[in-house]
Design a protein around this motif. Structure first.
Motif, PDB file in Angstrom:
ATOM      1  N   ASN A 140       0.812  -1.206   0.000  1.00 43.66           N
ATOM      2  CA  ASN A 140       0.000   0.000   0.000  1.00 43.66           C
ATOM      3  C   ASN A 140       0.851   1.264   0.000  1.00 43.66           C
ATOM      4  O   ASN A 140       0.484   2.270  -0.613  1.00 43.66           O
ATOM      5  CB  ASN A 140      -0.953  -0.011   1.196  1.00 43.66           C
ATOM      6  CG  ASN A 140      -2.050  -1.043   1.041  1.00 43.66           C
ATOM      7  OD1 ASN A 140      -2.382  -1.444  -0.075  1.00 43.66           O
ATOM      8  ND2 ASN A 140      -2.614  -1.493   2.143  1.00 43.66           N
ATOM      9  N   PHE A 141       2.007   1.208   0.681  1.00 42.83           N
ATOM     10  CA  PHE A 141       2.902   2.361   0.680  1.00 42.83           C
ATOM     11  C   PHE A 141       3.393   2.646  -0.735  1.00 42.83           C
ATOM     12  O   PHE A 141       3.419   3.802  -1.176  1.00 42.83           O
ATOM     13  CB  PHE A 141       4.089   2.118   1.609  1.00 42.83           C
ATOM     14  CG  PHE A 141       4.992   3.309   1.747  1.00 42.83           C
ATOM     15  CD1 PHE A 141       4.690   4.334   2.622  1.00 42.83           C
ATOM     16  CD2 PHE A 141       6.151   3.410   0.990  1.00 42.83           C
ATOM     17  CE1 PHE A 141       5.514   5.458   2.748  1.00 42.83           C
ATOM     18  CE2 PHE A 141       6.984   4.518   1.107  1.00 42.83           C
ATOM     19  CZ  PHE A 141       6.660   5.543   1.984  1.00 42.83           C
ATOM     20  N   ALA A 142       3.773   1.598  -1.452  1.00 40.39           N
ATOM     21  CA  ALA A 142       4.247   1.778  -2.829  1.00 40.39           C
ATOM     22  C   ALA A 142       3.115   2.235  -3.745  1.00 40.39           C
ATOM     23  O   ALA A 142       3.329   3.055  -4.647  1.00 40.39           O
ATOM     24  CB  ALA A 142       4.861   0.488  -3.344  1.00 40.39           C
ATOM     25  N   LYS A 143       1.904   1.732  -3.521  1.00 41.48           N
ATOM     26  CA  LYS A 143       0.767   2.162  -4.338  1.00 41.48           C
ATOM     27  C   LYS A 143       0.483   3.645  -4.150  1.00 41.48           C
ATOM     28  O   LYS A 143       0.207   4.368  -5.103  1.00 41.48           O
ATOM     29  CB  LYS A 143      -0.478   1.352  -3.966  1.00 41.48           C
ATOM     30  CG  LYS A 143      -0.500  -0.063  -4.509  1.00 41.48           C
ATOM     31  CD  LYS A 143      -1.787  -0.769  -4.101  1.00 41.48           C
ATOM     32  CE  LYS A 143      -1.841  -2.182  -4.663  1.00 41.48           C
ATOM     33  NZ  LYS A 143      -3.089  -2.902  -4.226  1.00 41.48           N
ATOM     34  N   GLN A 144       0.553   4.092  -2.905  1.00 41.14           N
ATOM     35  CA  GLN A 144       0.231   5.472  -2.600  1.00 41.14           C
ATOM     36  C   GLN A 144       1.358   6.446  -2.950  1.00 41.14           C
ATOM     37  O   GLN A 144       1.105   7.604  -3.291  1.00 41.14           O
ATOM     38  CB  GLN A 144      -0.088   5.615  -1.102  1.00 41.14           C
ATOM     39  CG  GLN A 144      -1.354   4.915  -0.649  1.00 41.14           C
ATOM     40  CD  GLN A 144      -2.613   5.635  -1.091  1.00 41.14           C
ATOM     41  OE1 GLN A 144      -2.580   6.794  -1.483  1.00 41.14           O
ATOM     42  NE2 GLN A 144      -3.737   4.941  -1.020  1.00 41.14           N
TER      43      GLN A 144
END
Length: 237
Positions: A140-144
């Protein structure tokens, strides 16, 4: 083995890098920063600096994002490493602090190296639970935030908490056997989560002082990473 600490060689995701940084803890002031004579070092070495601008420390009050970035560039550096805490959804907990620093960095040609804080890591959890927690957070960190970064450092000096009493950390057997499994599983999940979301990204894990047995354990466990970020200082922590 390539050794780095928050200084990198390129903003391209497909490039290798590694150098030692000038590590600064505390307020950003010209008096507290060591001057780096970049002309005197190998031109293949790129220097960066470490800070903690998002942790609400009093040391950073009144030191705006452009002032921080100007101090980086004034020393001939173009990488800024700092820890970022994110929710499980991947959203940075203090976007009102992060975005101005990011914008100032982009305007000045400075790259940001995020140290992804492992806020969901539980040292007493099972390997399966730790793996899923690390993968969820990092995915999720990479997606955001993947549009902002080319490199990610996975946690910070996690091995320090795992060394058994009276041991140096120079051997894999010097670490708490249950807790190091949880950490290794978590980091494995983090790496795989980032790579699945941002395939061109480079990931880093770190060790400090003489605790290189920690890195060997991660390697044996099957944690994948592209860069070793070695934090070298005397045995004060």
């Amino acid at each position: 083995m390539f050794i780095a600490t928050g200084s990198l060689s390129s903003c391209k995701k497909d490039s290798d890098f590694g150098v030692v940084d000038e590590n600064v803890n505390g307020s950003f002031s010209k008096n507290s920063l060591a001057t780096v004579n970049t002309a005197a070092v190998n031109q293949n070495l790129i220097f960066g600096i470490n800070g903690h601008p998002l942790d609400l420390s009093p040391s950073y009050r009144g030191i705006g994002p452009y002032t921080q970035i100007n101090l980086v560039t004034s020393m001939g550096m173009n990488w800024y490493r700092f820890d970022i805490v994110a929710q499980s959804s991947g959203i940075v907990t203090v976007p009102y602090l992060f975005r101005p620093i990011h914008d100032a960095a982009v305007a000045s040609g400075v790259n940001i190296l995020p140290v992804v804080y492992p806020r969901t890591l539980n040292l007493n959890s099972t390997e399966a639970v730790a793996y899923q927690a690390g993968k969820l957070l990092a995915t999720n960190f990479a997606k955001q935030n993947g549009q902002y970064f080319t490199h990610y450092e996975l946690g910070n000096e996690l091995g320090i908490k795992l060394v058994l009493p009276g041991k140096t950390g120079q051997s894999q057997s010097h670490f708490d056997p249950a807790k190091i499994k949880a950490v290794a599983a978590y980091l494995k999940g983090m790496d795989e989560g980032i790579k699945a979301t941002d395939p061109g990204a480079k990931t880093m894990v770190d060790a400090s002082w003489l605790r290189y047995g920690y890195l060997k354990y991660l390697e044996t466990y099957g944690v994948k990473f592209d860069i070793i970020a070695y934090h070298w200082y005397n045995n004060c922590r």
